[in-house]
Design an enzyme around this catalytic site. Structure first.
Site, PDB file in Angstrom:
ATOM      1  N   LYS A 113       1.121  -1.636  -0.046  1.00  0.00           N
ATOM      2  CA  LYS A 113      -0.082  -0.090  -0.002  1.00  0.00           C
ATOM      3  C   LYS A 113       0.775   1.245   0.261  1.00  0.00           C
ATOM      4  CE  LYS A 113      -4.544   0.709   0.143  1.00  0.00           C
ATOM      5  NZ  LYS A 113      -5.295  -0.861   0.187  1.00  0.00           N
TER       6      LYS A 113
HETATM    7  N1  GLU Z   1      -7.166   0.372  -3.150  1.00  0.00           N
HETATM    8  C1  GLU Z   1      -8.123  -0.806  -3.481  1.00  0.00           C
HETATM    9  C2  GLU Z   1      -8.214  -2.073  -2.688  1.00  0.00           C
HETATM   10  O1  GLU Z   1      -7.389  -1.309  -1.494  1.00  0.00           O
HETATM   11  C3  GLU Z   1      -7.506  -1.611  -5.421  1.00  0.00           C
HETATM   12  C4  GLU Z   1      -6.569  -2.182  -5.118  1.00  0.00           C
HETATM   13  C5  GLU Z   1      -5.805  -2.567  -6.574  1.00  0.00           C
HETATM   14  O2  GLU Z   1      -6.158  -2.158  -7.343  1.00  0.00           O
HETATM   15  O3  GLU Z   1      -4.188  -3.497  -6.309  1.00  0.00           O
HETATM   16  O4  GLU Z   1      -8.539  -3.011  -2.420  1.00  0.00           O
END
Ligand code: GLU
Length: 423
Positions: A113
């Site tokens: 993240k």
């Molecule tokens: N931010 C989204 C999540 O928390 C998508 C993450 C992604 O597509 O890599 O799942």
């Protein structure tokens, strides 16, 4: 003034809560606690100070993070969040959730993240672009199409992903669309990706309704957060005949006994910046929204909303965790005792990363699939994971969160076991 990303008690609590649900899963599943120790910390943490020139020409420094938790099952994967409260503990907790989310959906990805502590609502488009490009530049040595693939998250969107793709591509001297997902469709993005998270939340909500014998048609739904996740979850549930009686955003909440007209509400929000003032709806507090007499409650904003106190008063029979970590660990225990069926975040919010996976596959194959194909594939994966979860619930006699976490953690543990530690 700049975004400092300083440690916060909320971030610490969130991280503790994620770790405690992982630890529980290790204990319930009887897996080696050595692996828990290994997964308790991210593999790599990158902290960057991002300088930009603001609209007046002054230099402002923002703090950014990219936390890479685990790449045992594949390249790191996870979104980038722009929010004033972004801090390292929060981003770490979110990176961990991505690891378990990808494993829960059997996607060939690990978890990561990113985040920049800034307030996009007060920034100009040019400032946002400068922050994005400089941040991408500073993490460019740790991302890549087979290393770590960012995506959108809270207050980032396809436009931000286009800047990330372009910055990375310019650094590499060639077009690399597969370095990031959630791009605009005309730049290699996937059909259906924008609505994917909300769509996935609606799919698993429908499955939970089926399991509990609640007809979706006429079911009353309250949604906290009307951003990308909440709005599309509302749209897809409404299209199945559910009644979305209340929604909220950062400015407040609205209610309509007969159900809100979601398409109109989406354009109202687009033109006014808020759900407030929607014709025919009355204003309520967010607190009231969480405690409304509804069948389904969907927290679809940020973490830590359903605390113990809120959990004690929730009237919904199903909670679909469209956000990452919306329920605190204490809240989670209360909901379980009260028999509320909680579809855990690592499933309920997984439609987005599942859509991202299919975008990445299309990019690598230089293909472009129709929306129906993408949504059907996402649906298939979400339903499979929902069924895996309910089977595990019966087998272990535990609640949905524990069941799915056990499955996810055991997939990762098996991989660690086979790979061993090297060198
Ligand atoms: N931010 C989204 C999540 O928390 C998508 C993450 C992604 O597509 O890599 O799942």
């Amino acid at each position: 003034m700049s975004g400092k990303g300083e440690a916060s008690p909320d971030g610490k609590l969130f991280l503790e809560s994620v770790l405690s649900s992982v630890k529980r899963a290790f204990e319930i599943g009887g897996m080696s606690m050595d692996f828990y120790e290994l997964l308790k910390v991210p593999k790599r943490i990158v902290t960057v100070s991002v300088p930009i020139k603001d609209r007046k020409g002054n230099i402002v420094i923002y703090t950014g993070f990219r936390v890479q938790h685990s790449d045992v099952l594949g390249p790191y994967k996870g979104g980038i969040r722009y929010h004033p409260k972004v801090n390292l503990d929060e981003v770490t907790a979110l990176a961990m959730l991505m690891t378990y989310k990808c494993a829960a959906l059997s996607l060939p990805f690990g978890g990561a993240k990113g985040g920049v502590a800034c307030d996009p609502k007060t920034l100009t488009v040019e400032e946002l672009e400068r922050i994005t490009r400089r941040y991408t530049h500073m993490i460019s040595n740790v991302i890549g199409p087979f290393v770590d693939i960012p995506a959108p998250d809270v207050y980032t969107d396809a436009r931000v992903m286009a800047w990330i793709m372009d910055t990375y591509s310019q650094l590499m001297g060639r077009q690399v669309p597969e370095v990031v997902t959630g791009k605009p469709v005309y730049l290699g993005g996937s059909e259906g990706r924008e609505e994917a998270t909300g769509f996935g939340a609606a799919v698993v909500t429908r499955e939970a309704c089926r399991l509990l014998g609640i007809p979706v048609k006429g079911a009353r739904v309250a949604i906290q957060g009307f951003g990308n996740v909440g709005s599309y979850a509302a749209l897809h549930l409404a299209s199945q005949g559910a009644k979305i009686v209340a929604v909220s955003d950062s400015k407040g909440a609205i209610y309509s006994k007969d159900g809100l007209y979601i398409e109109r509400l989406m354009s109202h929000k687009k033109s006014t910046g808020t759900v407030l003032g929607f014709p025919g709806a009355t204003q309520i507090s967010e607190h009231e929204l969480l405690q409304l007499d509804v069948d389904i409650l969907i927290p679809a904003a940020i973490e830590g909303v359903i605390t113990k106190e809120v959990a004690e008063r929730v009237k919904a029979k199903i909670i679909t965790e469209g956000a990452n970590g919306p329920t605190t660990s204490e809240g989670s225990l209360v909901l379980q005792e009260r028999g509320v069926f909680v579809i855990p975040d690592i499933l309920a919010s997984a439609g987005g990363v599942t859509g991202s996976y299919f975008e990445w596959v299309q990019n690598l194959q230089r293909e472009h699939w129709p929306r129906e194909v993408v949504l059907n594939k996402i649906e298939e994966k979400m339903v499979k994971s929902f069924n895996d979860m309910t089977n595990e619930m019966k087998k272990l006699e535990v609640g949905p969160r524990d069941a799915l976490m056990v499955l996810s953690v055991s997939r990762i543990s098996t991989a660690i076991q086979s790979l061993g530690i090297w060198p």
